[in-house]
Design a protein around this motif. Structure first.
Motif, mmCIF file in Angstrom:
data_model
loop_
_atom_site.group_PDB
_atom_site.id
_atom_site.type_symbol
_atom_site.label_atom_id
_atom_site.label_comp_id
_atom_site.label_asym_id
_atom_site.label_seq_id
_atom_site.Cartn_x
_atom_site.Cartn_y
_atom_site.Cartn_z
ATOM 1 N N PRO A 100 -4.671 8.288 9.734
ATOM 2 C CA PRO A 100 -5.484 7.195 9.024
ATOM 3 C C PRO A 100 -5.637 6.471 10.438
ATOM 4 C CG PRO A 100 -3.508 7.219 7.673
ATOM 5 C CD PRO A 100 -3.398 8.555 8.598
ATOM 6 N N GLU A 101 -6.475 5.461 10.361
ATOM 7 C CA GLU A 101 -6.275 4.417 11.149
ATOM 8 C C GLU A 101 -5.481 3.590 10.775
ATOM 9 O OE1 GLU A 101 -9.683 2.731 11.791
ATOM 10 O OE2 GLU A 101 -10.946 5.243 11.651
ATOM 11 N N ILE A 102 -5.364 3.442 9.361
ATOM 12 C CA ILE A 102 -4.057 2.183 8.844
ATOM 13 C C ILE A 102 -3.743 3.159 7.669
ATOM 14 C CG2 ILE A 102 -4.607 -0.342 7.812
ATOM 15 C CD1 ILE A 102 -5.645 -0.580 9.808
ATOM 16 N N ILE A 103 -2.654 2.533 7.387
ATOM 17 C CA ILE A 103 -1.045 2.848 6.157
ATOM 18 C C ILE A 103 -0.823 1.101 5.123
ATOM 19 C CG2 ILE A 103 0.826 3.189 5.317
ATOM 20 C CD1 ILE A 103 0.757 5.108 7.754
ATOM 21 N N CYS A 104 -1.810 1.375 4.797
ATOM 22 C CA CYS A 104 -1.340 0.251 3.612
ATOM 23 C C CYS A 104 -0.068 0.369 2.470
ATOM 24 C CB CYS A 104 -2.383 -0.199 2.773
ATOM 25 S SG CYS A 104 -1.892 -1.818 1.703
ATOM 26 N N GLY A 133 1.508 -9.910 5.723
ATOM 27 C CA GLY A 133 0.484 -10.935 5.871
ATOM 28 C C GLY A 133 0.207 -10.498 7.582
ATOM 29 N N ARG A 134 1.040 -9.576 8.726
ATOM 30 C CA ARG A 134 0.775 -8.614 9.775
ATOM 31 C C ARG A 134 0.776 -7.527 9.348
ATOM 32 N NH1 ARG A 134 6.003 -8.920 12.325
ATOM 33 N NH2 ARG A 134 7.360 -10.446 10.601
ATOM 34 N N PHE A 135 0.006 -7.239 10.606
ATOM 35 C CA PHE A 135 0.733 -5.537 11.129
ATOM 36 C C PHE A 135 1.402 -4.822 12.035
ATOM 37 C CE2 PHE A 135 -4.136 -5.688 10.893
ATOM 38 C CZ PHE A 135 -5.054 -4.777 9.589
ATOM 39 N N HIS A 136 1.734 -4.108 11.660
ATOM 40 C CA HIS A 136 3.658 -3.110 12.044
ATOM 41 C C HIS A 136 2.580 -1.861 12.704
ATOM 42 C CE1 HIS A 136 5.882 -5.703 9.756
ATOM 43 N NE2 HIS A 136 5.131 -6.081 8.832
ATOM 44 N N SER A 137 4.189 -1.195 13.252
ATOM 45 C CA SER A 137 3.233 0.280 13.290
ATOM 46 C C SER A 137 4.251 1.086 12.583
ATOM 47 C CB SER A 137 3.926 0.400 15.049
ATOM 48 O OG SER A 137 3.882 1.345 15.601
ATOM 49 N N TYR A 138 3.742 2.266 12.125
ATOM 50 C CA TYR A 138 4.308 3.583 11.953
ATOM 51 C C TYR A 138 3.825 4.351 12.615
ATOM 52 C CZ TYR A 138 5.314 7.522 8.612
ATOM 53 O OH TYR A 138 5.611 8.867 8.380
ATOM 54 N N GLU A 139 4.564 5.043 13.073
ATOM 55 C CA GLU A 139 4.800 5.999 14.309
ATOM 56 C C GLU A 139 3.054 5.784 15.254
ATOM 57 O OE1 GLU A 139 5.154 9.949 12.698
ATOM 58 O OE2 GLU A 139 7.066 9.789 12.023
ATOM 59 N N GLY A 140 2.632 5.228 15.279
ATOM 60 C CA GLY A 140 1.886 4.493 16.316
ATOM 61 C C GLY A 140 0.207 4.015 15.452
ATOM 62 N N ILE A 141 0.424 4.416 13.719
ATOM 63 C CA ILE A 141 -0.197 3.186 13.131
ATOM 64 C C ILE A 141 -0.566 2.097 12.958
ATOM 65 C CG2 ILE A 141 -1.394 4.186 10.824
ATOM 66 C CD1 ILE A 141 -0.630 7.044 11.193
ATOM 67 N N LYS A 142 -1.491 1.623 12.572
ATOM 68 C CA LYS A 142 -1.328 0.092 12.182
ATOM 69 C C LYS A 142 -0.724 0.545 10.763
ATOM 70 C CE LYS A 142 -3.524 -2.279 15.532
ATOM 71 N NZ LYS A 142 -4.830 -1.657 15.887
ATOM 72 N N LEU A 143 0.363 -0.774 9.746
ATOM 73 C CA LEU A 143 0.684 -0.263 8.998
ATOM 74 C C LEU A 143 0.590 -2.105 8.238
ATOM 75 C CD1 LEU A 143 3.573 1.794 7.181
ATOM 76 C CD2 LEU A 143 3.449 -0.441 7.080
ATOM 77 N N MET A 144 0.331 -1.963 7.462
ATOM 78 C CA MET A 144 0.181 -3.347 6.973
ATOM 79 C C MET A 144 0.360 -3.164 4.788
ATOM 80 S SD MET A 144 -0.858 -6.992 6.218
ATOM 81 C CE MET A 144 -2.076 -6.808 7.538
ATOM 82 N N PRO A 145 1.861 -3.921 5.021
ATOM 83 C CA PRO A 145 2.415 -4.065 3.870
ATOM 84 C C PRO A 145 2.359 -5.230 3.257
ATOM 85 C CG PRO A 145 4.055 -4.655 5.989
ATOM 86 C CD PRO A 145 2.800 -4.371 6.446
ATOM 87 N N THR A 146 2.060 -4.078 2.020
ATOM 88 C CA THR A 146 1.757 -5.468 0.996
ATOM 89 C C THR A 146 2.484 -5.978 -0.250
ATOM 90 O OG1 THR A 146 -0.105 -6.957 0.210
ATOM 91 C CG2 THR A 146 -0.891 -4.314 -0.049
ATOM 92 N N TYR A 147 2.610 -6.554 -1.273
ATOM 93 C CA TYR A 147 2.592 -6.572 -2.809
ATOM 94 C C TYR A 147 2.713 -5.605 -3.173
ATOM 95 C CZ TYR A 147 4.539 -11.348 -1.655
ATOM 96 O OH TYR A 147 5.353 -12.924 -1.258
ATOM 97 N N HIS A 148 3.081 -4.877 -4.542
ATOM 98 C CA HIS A 148 2.813 -4.416 -5.270
ATOM 99 C C HIS A 148 1.749 -4.184 -6.543
ATOM 100 C CE1 HIS A 148 3.266 0.025 -7.802
ATOM 101 N NE2 HIS A 148 3.863 0.019 -6.343
ATOM 102 N N PRO A 149 0.755 -3.657 -6.859
ATOM 103 C CA PRO A 149 -0.369 -3.655 -7.693
ATOM 104 C C PRO A 149 0.145 -4.472 -9.283
ATOM 105 C CG PRO A 149 -1.241 -1.861 -6.824
ATOM 106 C CD PRO A 149 0.267 -2.543 -5.923
ATOM 107 N N ALA A 150 1.841 -3.014 -9.116
ATOM 108 C CA ALA A 150 2.666 -3.775 -10.527
ATOM 109 C C ALA A 150 3.059 -5.391 -10.422
ATOM 110 C CB ALA A 150 3.677 -2.667 -11.109
ATOM 111 N N TYR A 151 3.394 -6.018 -8.977
ATOM 112 C CA TYR A 151 4.322 -6.924 -9.157
ATOM 113 C C TYR A 151 2.942 -8.429 -9.105
ATOM 114 C CZ TYR A 151 5.850 -11.145 -6.809
ATOM 115 O OH TYR A 151 6.231 -12.437 -6.482
ATOM 116 N N LEU A 152 1.673 -7.484 -9.063
ATOM 117 C CA LEU A 152 0.771 -8.648 -8.840
ATOM 118 C C LEU A 152 -0.051 -8.704 -10.752
ATOM 119 C CD1 LEU A 152 -1.951 -7.659 -5.968
ATOM 120 C CD2 LEU A 152 0.234 -9.966 -6.249
#
Ligand code: URA
Length: 233
Positions: free
Chosen positions: A165-169, A191-210
Motif C-alpha cells: 500500500p501507499e500508507i500503513i496505519c 503524529g508523523r510518518f515513519h518508514s516500514y520497508e519503504g512504505i509510509k507508516l503512520m502510528p496512531t492510538y488504537h480505537p479500543a484506547y479511544l
C-alpha cells in the motif's frame, strides 16, 4: 396596464425562461454511448493477482498451530478488504467478536474504526485492507507475547508485501512497536510518518484506547487527516 407594459413583461418572462433552459442544457452531461470505458484491471504480480496471492498466504496459514493460540482460538482472523488498497490498517489481535466471526475489527473498537474510515475519511471500509499483528485471539484479550508475535509476523510481512500500500496505519502500541522495531511509546511515535520497508507508516492510538479515552480522538483525527492529505483524499 398598457399594451406596451404587458408586452415588456411577457418579453422579460420569456427571456428568463430561455436563460433557465440554456443553463440546464449546459449543466446536463451528454452521454457518448460509443465511448470506450476503461475498467481498471487487477494488478498482477507475475501471473497472479494480489487477491490470489493473499489467498495463497491464507491457505498457507491453514489451521496454523505455530503458537499455542492455535489451540484456543475459534477462528483464525487473516484480514479483510481490498487486496489493492492504498491504505492498510494494522491492529493488535482479534478480540472475542473477531474470533467468533473470523473477521478483523467487527466489535466495538471495530465500529469506531469503521466510523473513522467511513465518516472521517469518507471512503468505504471495503476500499481499505484491515488486519492484525496476531491472527488469533489471545485468551482474555491479554497482550500478545513476543513468541506469538515472532511466529505470526512473517505472515503479516507477506500480506504487506503483496498489497504494497501507499500508507500503513499502525493502530496502537503493539502494531507500531512490531512494525517499526522500536520501544518508543505510541504517544511519541504518532503524529508523523515513519518508514516500514519503504512504505509510509503512520502510528496512531488504537480505537479500543479511544473508547476508554475519548479525548484522544482529536489526535487520531489529526493523524488520519495527514494520511488523507498524503493520498489526496
Ligand atoms: N482489536 C484489534 O487490535 N484487532 C481487532 O481485530 C479487533 C480489536
Amino acid at each position: 396596464m398598457t399594451t406596451d407594459e404587458m408586452q415588456a413583461q411577457l418579453l422579460k418572462a420569456v427571456q428568463g425562461l430561455k436563460t433557465q433552459v440554456t443553463n440546464r442544457e449546459s449543466l446536463s452531461a451528454t452521454i457518448d454511448w460509443n465511448k470506450k470505458v476503461t475498467v481498471a484491471q487487477p494488478v498482477k504480480i507475475g501471473s497472479q493477482t494480489k487477491d490470489e496471492l493473499l489467498n495463497a498466504v491464507c491457505q498457507e496459514m491453514g489451521d496454523c498451530q505455530c503458537c499455542p493460540l492455535g489451540k484456543t482460538r475459534k477462528n483464525l482472523v487473516f484480514g479483510q478488504g481490498n487486496p489493492e488498497a492504498r491504505i492498510v490498517f494494522v491492529g493488535e489481535a482479534p478480540g472475542a467478536d473477531e474470533d467468533e466471526q473470523g473477521l478483523p475489527f467487527v466489535g466495538r473498537a471495530g465500529q469506531l474504526l469503521t466510523d473513522i474510515i467511513v465518516k472521517g475519511m469518507k471512503i468505504q471500509r471495503k476500499d481499505v485492507y484491515i488486519c492484525n499483528i496476531l491472527k488469533c485471539r489471545p485468551p482474555g484479550n491479554r497482550n500478545p507475547q513476543p513468541e506469538e508475535i515472532g511466529q505470526c509476523e512473517p505472515f503479516l510481512k507477506k500480506q504487506l508485501r503483496i498489497i504494497s500500500p501507499e500508507i500503513i496505519c499502525a493502530l496502537g502500541t503493539f502494531a507500531a512497536k512490531t512494525l517499526l522495531k522500536t520501544d518508543i511509546p505510541i504517544s511519541v511515535l504518532r503524529g508523523r510518518f515513519h518508514s516500514y520497508e519503504g512504505i509510509k507508516l503512520m502510528p496512531t492510538y488504537h480505537p479500543a484506547y479511544l473508547l476508554r479515552n475519548p479525548s484522544a480522538k482529536k489526535q487520531v483525527w489529526e493523524d488520519v487527516q495527514m494520511i488523507m492529505k498524503e493520498v489526496n483524499l
